[in-house]
Design a protein around this motif. Structure first.
Motif, PDB file in Angstrom:
ATOM      1  N   THR A 186      51.113 -34.965 -37.225  1.00 42.83           N
ATOM      2  CA  THR A 186      51.109 -34.679 -35.795  1.00 42.83           C
ATOM      3  C   THR A 186      50.124 -35.627 -35.142  1.00 42.83           C
ATOM      4  O   THR A 186      49.057 -35.867 -35.708  1.00 42.83           O
ATOM      5  CB  THR A 186      50.600 -33.241 -35.542  1.00 42.83           C
ATOM      6  N   SER A 204      46.798 -35.525 -37.163  1.00 49.94           N
ATOM      7  CA  SER A 204      46.629 -34.494 -38.188  1.00 49.94           C
ATOM      8  C   SER A 204      47.673 -34.700 -39.273  1.00 49.94           C
ATOM      9  O   SER A 204      48.827 -35.005 -38.966  1.00 49.94           O
ATOM     10  CB  SER A 204      46.803 -33.096 -37.597  1.00 49.94           C
ATOM     11  N   GLU A 206      49.217 -32.993 -43.078  1.00 46.62           N
ATOM     12  CA  GLU A 206      49.198 -31.879 -44.018  1.00 46.62           C
ATOM     13  C   GLU A 206      49.772 -32.372 -45.323  1.00 46.62           C
ATOM     14  O   GLU A 206      50.768 -33.104 -45.340  1.00 46.62           O
ATOM     15  CB  GLU A 206      50.073 -30.771 -43.452  1.00 46.62           C
ATOM     16  N   ILE A 212      44.358 -30.645 -45.794  1.00 47.09           N
ATOM     17  CA  ILE A 212      44.731 -31.245 -44.523  1.00 47.09           C
ATOM     18  C   ILE A 212      43.756 -32.378 -44.199  1.00 47.09           C
ATOM     19  O   ILE A 212      42.677 -32.478 -44.781  1.00 47.09           O
ATOM     20  CB  ILE A 212      44.790 -30.233 -43.357  1.00 47.09           C
ATOM     21  N   GLY A 328      53.224 -35.097 -29.312  1.00 52.04           N
ATOM     22  CA  GLY A 328      52.496 -34.301 -30.297  1.00 52.04           C
ATOM     23  C   GLY A 328      53.365 -33.411 -31.162  1.00 52.04           C
ATOM     24  O   GLY A 328      52.850 -32.534 -31.868  1.00 52.04           O
ATOM     25  N   VAL A 329      54.649 -33.606 -31.118  1.00 57.85           N
ATOM     26  CA  VAL A 329      55.550 -32.797 -31.946  1.00 57.85           C
ATOM     27  C   VAL A 329      55.329 -33.135 -33.434  1.00 57.85           C
ATOM     28  O   VAL A 329      55.218 -34.308 -33.787  1.00 57.85           O
ATOM     29  CB  VAL A 329      57.013 -33.077 -31.539  1.00 57.85           C
ATOM     30  N   PRO A 330      55.235 -32.123 -34.296  1.00 54.96           N
ATOM     31  CA  PRO A 330      55.036 -32.386 -35.731  1.00 54.96           C
ATOM     32  C   PRO A 330      56.236 -33.123 -36.333  1.00 54.96           C
ATOM     33  O   PRO A 330      57.381 -32.785 -36.042  1.00 54.96           O
ATOM     34  CB  PRO A 330      54.921 -30.983 -36.345  1.00 54.96           C
TER      35      PRO A 330
ATOM     36  N   THR B 188      46.079 -28.065 -34.607  1.00 56.49           N
ATOM     37  CA  THR B 188      46.365 -27.930 -36.031  1.00 56.49           C
ATOM     38  C   THR B 188      45.099 -27.404 -36.688  1.00 56.49           C
ATOM     39  O   THR B 188      44.044 -27.364 -36.066  1.00 56.49           O
ATOM     40  CB  THR B 188      46.758 -29.280 -36.673  1.00 56.49           C
ATOM     41  N   GLY B 327      52.237 -24.391 -36.349  1.00 60.21           N
ATOM     42  CA  GLY B 327      52.221 -25.664 -37.058  1.00 60.21           C
ATOM     43  C   GLY B 327      51.992 -26.876 -36.178  1.00 60.21           C
ATOM     44  O   GLY B 327      52.364 -27.993 -36.538  1.00 60.21           O
ATOM     45  N   GLY B 328      51.396 -26.677 -35.018  1.00 59.55           N
ATOM     46  CA  GLY B 328      51.021 -27.822 -34.197  1.00 59.55           C
ATOM     47  C   GLY B 328      51.976 -28.133 -33.064  1.00 59.55           C
ATOM     48  O   GLY B 328      51.885 -29.205 -32.434  1.00 59.55           O
ATOM     49  N   VAL B 329      52.886 -27.235 -32.786  1.00 66.16           N
ATOM     50  CA  VAL B 329      53.825 -27.464 -31.687  1.00 66.16           C
ATOM     51  C   VAL B 329      53.075 -27.429 -30.346  1.00 66.16           C
ATOM     52  O   VAL B 329      52.228 -26.573 -30.138  1.00 66.16           O
ATOM     53  CB  VAL B 329      54.924 -26.372 -31.724  1.00 66.16           C
TER      54      VAL B 329
END
Lengths: 333, 333, 333, 333
Positions: A186, A204, A206, A212, A328-330, B188, B327-329
């Protein structure tokens, strides 16, 4: 004993030339650049090397390994052609400007049984090696997370974001330390100074093991920071590259769980102990890196910073850039 | 001149008692706690105050203002009841455990024409005031971004994540400095030590003006960091609360655009100049905060850290927690 | 279990009162001061103690130990009278304003078989104890020299030089660490702000074992420094009291002599190794100091900071002051 | 435009060669060394210069200026001979190994109307220039005192003490800043590692104006310190050469005298204000130094670091060494 050609004599190339020239296992060294002026400068500084303006001449020669220190956008084309001519290839980081290109180079090198190496120099630097060692020996315990900052008032690149400029360092270090690749990335950030070229980013990542990581990279910051914290369930460490002496510090700190004497509540206690700054080797990373390429050519060993490492870094960069551009979408890898 | 009751004499309450007791405008001071043992301790330390175990007694009394230093989960209920009895209310941060409750309290206070204040103490601390002043006077120029770190090996909360524990400080400071509320928040992080209670979080916020912010909060870190960088298009500043003397530094650094002499390419140049660390006032933030509440009761003025600030902070915390759990959305506000 | 009277409730007295009051072995605590106003202040803060304006009353009472926190010029007279009445005596540092007076008090205490203790609090502070431990265990090897700086923009004393104000700390620490007294003292310095009252001084001391020491004390300095370097022939250490966490650091550094392979030239080599910052105990020095006095009264043990230590410190202060006033001439002790 | 010969191509000589070679006003550059091996090394690195093993050849040539980077013990002889041949002479610091020799060289240069310059490079370094500027403009007020530390685990010299090795830097800086020479010097210290070669020294100096200075120099210290504090009656400054960015800091701190409202007691108050770290020029001191010598030869101007400065430094070194050897007795100059 390998013959090497360094291609590209701009900002970084001369450092590579200096290190290959100084290496006992490098029998012959070529320097190739399109600019005659640059070649002349190099010739004065390093008399006794071979100089050429023609990449074709390099490819046709009996040179064993080609070292590419050219702009990222040229990496794929130049590396592909070298592999086609049976050369071993060292590419400055990042390996390519897209994951597809990086993947293609890895496949071609495998098929051709040639070394593909990427210039992730930090994998040869003493503090990074020391932290790897601490992790490998289990001194820090299971790694909870890693945070890293690489910021200062730095040179804007014209064509790539701060992610493609600075994050290759941190991603390669992370993947080396953790021995795994991220599953989700992200990123947020923004382009403040030059439209479309992000100059600040927060990333970020994972990992499958549960670890993380978080990266801050920026060309806009009041002071230079190069600080990485590695938090394990046994100990914690800080790697600060701006420190002159104590670049790595290990903190005997953590959270202990006590066996609950009664049923019910867990019991946490905090442990704070000694702080220890180990002496680091004085070796020059670039010299070790050059040696690793020469050794790979001679012995067929896999260099530490191999094509796969380069590919993973490019995949991570591409994912981070994509997340950034989508607000910022994962992004899953 | 107001009569005040401090409710909750646990960890933080005694600090509030000390500051209201010492304030010349506080005519009468009550201390209320369910625990007789705690009240006895307080009585020894602060003889001459009124003590009660009954919140009802406080509400029925002629006390003008109620100061709540109780667990977050009780804030809404206790504050609502106090407003219903026509009391002015000061609530420790965060204002409530949900945005709905926070909003309800703000509405009730408005309807009842009573002061609702939240204990965002940093809005009264000299370095935060100095940075506000720099921003307000335009010394830093347009604010590009703010990054902040609030980490160390800290006490795990039992019922709330590190976001609800530590981020109220940073959000309140940010909203005060920037004078606006975020439009999108992404977070996150992870729960490493206690399942379900996140102990590390990385939060990004975007503001309507284009400014972005990034917060790192953690209970698991090798050393204590309290560092905020404020990057403007004219100058940059660092506010480091772990520094004894130079808590605020202003860097005369930035990027200048030069008028291109020829058509075409923009021209960037980097400016690095003096560094300046202004002398800060020595005032105690809690004393100023207590005074602001007393003044609001007496004069009807709006305190700096009012209910609306408290609400905005709770909205941001809730959004960050939601993004973290998804989850970071990115979460829009 | 001893009954104690703290005499003098000015700047430092209240700290002593707080620590004796909190100690489990102190059965009864008196506070004595000539100023009724001060006693009233203390009574509010510490209810339940005995208060008197009369030192005679203290001497006539069944108090076992007298703790003097009065101006230096009064130490001798008050301590002498207390010893004459069979009291144990604790005197704030420095023990007296002349070596003669200090010596007389030591003799009287010995003759009366009463404890004479001096408030050299640093001898009870965790970093000083840690360094003592390192030296005692031989970790640093033979001590070559110790340098110490105690400077900042500090309060000028009206009647004594910066030597008598600040150097008692450093001399007591030095004598405790080294276990010996100096043979020669040299001092230079000057009175800049108030005529006749030296505000800056540089002191050199030589010890019989060959160790040397150097002290810099100043009321006029841009920033606060509390730094001591201890250089041994095996390792070196730094004790920096302005550091929050790493107050003591041990450097595995030194000079090694190599056996010369050929006759003739010595061979030096430099060793640089790990740096280690040991965890320190969290104990409060003043509480340990109060306990040491109470124990000495109960058991007849000799306190760590005894009258002899106090005497040696006064002798060193007097020698330094004398050298200073004679333009830096070395003074033998 | 001058022709220059650098004599001595050991540790320091190559730096001088690099800077004279790069200077636009240096028409011709010779390198002279007794060792053919060293000359060969230099020839590879700097092709195109004149090389000779014979100092006589240099003296007989039409070279205008001779730059001596040879051991201190040879300075006098080589410089004298060059002056006799009408050459301008630049001598590395210290000018000579005795005050007599230094004085003789100054006289000879005056008589011969030739430039005599000494390589006190710090007089050309940006932080030293900045502090000089602050003092000259009166920003710090009257200078009370200067303290300086130059310590680390450093290379022992075989033939001279740490005073002759390190103190030339500090003395030259001091004399440049203060514009006066000391009247009394006192020094203590000791030889721990090599008998007869002092490796630690503490030097006090008194100046006619009333300013005092204190120097700590050591080859035996746990960490590198290069810190100078300059305390004036208006402001104070710190020059710390180990800092990457904030090498000079000005503290708006001091002691104010208030007009006593009543007759009698003086009134002191302490002022603490902003801290300011000015931007420093990026110029390379050695390049400025080389330019100053070339300009002196061309124009007949007096270089900043002239023979008189060199003489005063040698006098101070000799006095400090004498005091040291006599156990700290003050030496008048």
């Amino acid at each position: 004993m390998p013959r090497i050609a360094v291609v590209g004599a701009g900002y970084w190339g001369p450092n590579l030339v200096r290190n290959f020239q100084g290496h006992k296992d490098c029998t012959e060294l070529w320097v190739c650049d399109q600019s005659k002026a640059r070649l002349d400068q190099m010739r004065t500084r390093f008399p006794g090397l071979k100089y050429t303006e023609s990449y074709d001449e390099v490819l046709k020669s009996n040179v064993d390994g080609v070292v590419l220190a050219t702009p990222v956008s040229t990496h794929y084309e130049l590396a592909r052609r070298a592999l086609e001519r049976g050369k071993h290839v060292f590419v400055e980081k990042p390996l390519a400007s897209s994951a597809e290109h990086a993947k293609d180079l890895v496949s071609r090198a495998e098929a051709a049984k040639r070394t593909l190496m990427v210039g992730h120099t930090f994998l040869y630097s003493p503090p990074v090696l020391k932290v790897k060692d601490l992790i490998a020996k289990g001194e820090l315990g299971r790694i909870f997370f890693v945070t890293t900052m690489r910021v200062n008032l730095g040179l804007h690149q014209k064509d790539v974001s701060v992610i493609w400029d600075l994050a290759p360092h941190d991603f390669s270090i992370l993947f080396y330390w953790l021995g795994e690749r991220p599953s989700v990335i992200t990123a947020t950030g923004k382009a403040f100074v030059v439209s479309g070229i992000h100059d600040v980013a927060f990333i970020s990542a994972e990992f499958p093991s549960g670890t993380i990581a978080h990266l801050e990279v920026s060309w806009l910051a009041p002071s230079k920071l190069r600080r990485t914290a590695i938090v394990g369930d046994k100990k914690m460490a800080v790697y600060d590259d701006t420190e002159a002496i104590e670049k790595v510090k290990i903190f005997d700190r953590g959270v202990d769980f006590k066996d609950p004497e009664t049923f019910g509540e867990f019991q946490l206690s905090y442990r704070t102990g000694d702080i220890w700054s180990p002496k680091l080797a004085q070796s020059e990373p670039l010299a070790l890196e050059a040696g690793d390429f020469l050794k790979a050519i001679s012995d067929g060993t896999t260099p530490k910073s191999d094509g796969l490492m380069g590919l993973r870094v490019v995949e991570a960069l591409a994912a981070a850039q994509k997340s950034l551009e989508q607000g910022g979408v994962p992004i899953k890898l």
